[in-house]
Design an enzyme around this catalytic site. Structure first.
Site: not given
Ligand code: D61
Ligand code: MG
Length: 419
Positions: A182, A299, A239, A229
């Protein structure tokens, strides 16, 4: 803002960081970015959506070099749109699955918008105006479009599998493998896609994109830390993301951990969850070590150091079961300002790992496992960072007592003014 200063009142280094941050001049990248928005209304609206929908990533994305900034911003907005559909509990399941599985096509449909989100969905507005995002997506270099569409397709299908109950039992994630899968779909794939974008822009080497295990674990480290967290908030909203293979050792029901009589089991379970995340640290540091471009480094580093600080905050901390826990703004800003080199990122990780080790209790059933995970991290650091002995402990400055006095006087003055 005043609140942020108040929270850090006994910590001069955080007060100093808050001041530095507040009055720092805009970077060259930010100035060029602002300039480019004045003549482009559609792009300006996309960055408005970025600032509206992300507290954690908006600033670091806008600091990226020109070659990557827009691609990463659009990557974020597309996936935030997809995630808004995944998170919506008011959508009919068949409709949700249809949208999740076709979202990689939607981003090529000029004019597409979506008004069916629940009224309380926090990022509903983004989908209502999604035509703005699509228009900007279609202006990206096709090599960036392809990366974004490919990841969107794989993430949407993965989310759909979980929404329909594959890899799940009832409402809960069953095994650690299901948990990893997941998190791979929702965050590991973001790590893949970002690495592809870095390499496609030539700001980083092709090897950064080639090692998908490392980039996957960059995402897992962030997502799993959030999932620990957010226990309380997710429970209240129905959830469950913690895998039963871990929590099942400590309770019969996932909601038992909030009961006072389950305190000891709850504590042990929490630490078992943190242990699962600590195993990822060597891969996170290995990934970071490959980066060469300063804007890409910052970043990537900033979210990861926030995550290790959060992991320390939640370790052995029963507040996780009661309310939202969050690192202080002053602490966050201090970390942001420090995350500019591999040496300082490593010493930040080493600092928080040391804090975790101080809280590790011999009565905890995972005491030895946590000690071993920490040992592996320390081993990684001594093997890979030759200078690491030199920056083992950041020294607190001799100015500390003087700064405390000055701050106390300022606050007293403000206080008396208010009377
Ligand atoms: C380097 C820098 C940033 C990074 C990385 C490496 C590797 C992975 C990520 C960022 C992604 C980390 C996601 C952690 C936060 N979780 C969420 O936002 C959950 O949603 C996941 C699905 C959508 C992901 C969208 C995303 C997030 C960060 C990004 C990106 C895309 C694109 C570019 C840069 C960063 C979480 O959402 C919470 C919410 O609704 O606000 C959930 O639904 O579990
Ligand atoms: Mg989600």
């Amino acid at each position: 803002m005043l609140n942020a200063f108040a929270q850090s009142i006994t910590r001069p280094s955080e007060i100093k960081a808050l001041f530095t941050y507040k009055f720092a001049p805009k970077s060259e990248n930010i100035r060029r970015h602002r300039q480019s928005l004045t003549k482009d209304e559609n792009k300006r609206r996309c960055y408005e959506f970025l600032n509206m929908t992300s507290r954690s990533f908006a600033a670091v994305i806008q600091e990226l070099d020109d070659q990557l900034r827009d691609a990463v911003c659009l990557f974020y907005l597309v996936l935030r749109g997809l995630d808004t559909i995944e998170d919506d509990m008011t959508l009919d399941l068949d409709r949700k699955v249809e949208l999740l599985r076709s979202f990689d096509k939607v981003i090529y449909e000029k004019g597409w918008t979506f008004n069916e989100s629940g009224p309380n969905e926090k990022d509903r507005e983004l989908l209502v105006h999604f035509d703005v995002v699509i228009e900007e997506f279609l202006k990206l270099n096709p090599k960036f479009q392809q990366v974004i569409a490919d990841i969107t397709k794989r993430m949407g299908n993965g989310m759909a599998d979980y929404a329909t109950g594959e890899h799940r039992e009832n409402t809960s994630v069953a095994t650690i493998a299901d948990f990893d899968l997941y998190c791979h779909y929702v965050a590991g794939l973001v790590g893949h896609g970002l690495s592809d974008l870095f390499s496609a822009s030539n700001l980083e080497a092709p090897e950064v994109a080639a090692n998908t295990e490392l980039s996957n674990n960059m995402g897992l480290f962030l997502q799993k830390t959030n999932i620990i967290r957010d226990y309380r908030e997710d429970l209240e909203e129905g959830r469950q993301f913690w895998p039963r293979e871990i929590w099942g050792d400590y309770a019969d029901n996932f909601s038992d951990f909030i009961k006072p009589e389950h305190q000891d089991q709850a504590r042990a379970c929490l630490n078992a969850m943190v242990l699962n995340v600590l195993d990822l640290v060597p891969d996170v540091l290995t990934y970071m070590q490959q980066l060469h471009n300063q804007s890409v480094f910052n970043f990537c580093a900033i979210p990861q150091v926030m995550a290790i600080a959060t992991l320390n905050l939640v370790f052995n901390n029963m507040d996780v079961y009661k309310r939202n826990v969050k690192i202080r703004k002053g602490e966050a800003v201090e970390l942001i300002l420090a995350s500019t080199s591999m040496d300082s990122v490593v010493s930040i990780f080493r600092h928080y790992v040391h804090e975790i080790s101080k809280k590790n209790d011999a009565r905890d059933p995972n005491f030895i496992n946590v000690s071993m995970a920490i040992g592996k991290i320390e081993q990684w650091i001594t093997t890979n960072i030759p200078s690491s002995d030199a920056n083992a402990r950041p020294q607190s400055s001799y100015l500390t007592p003087i700064i405390i006095c000055i701050i106390a006087v300022i606050f007293l003055a403000i206080y008396q003014n208010l009377q």
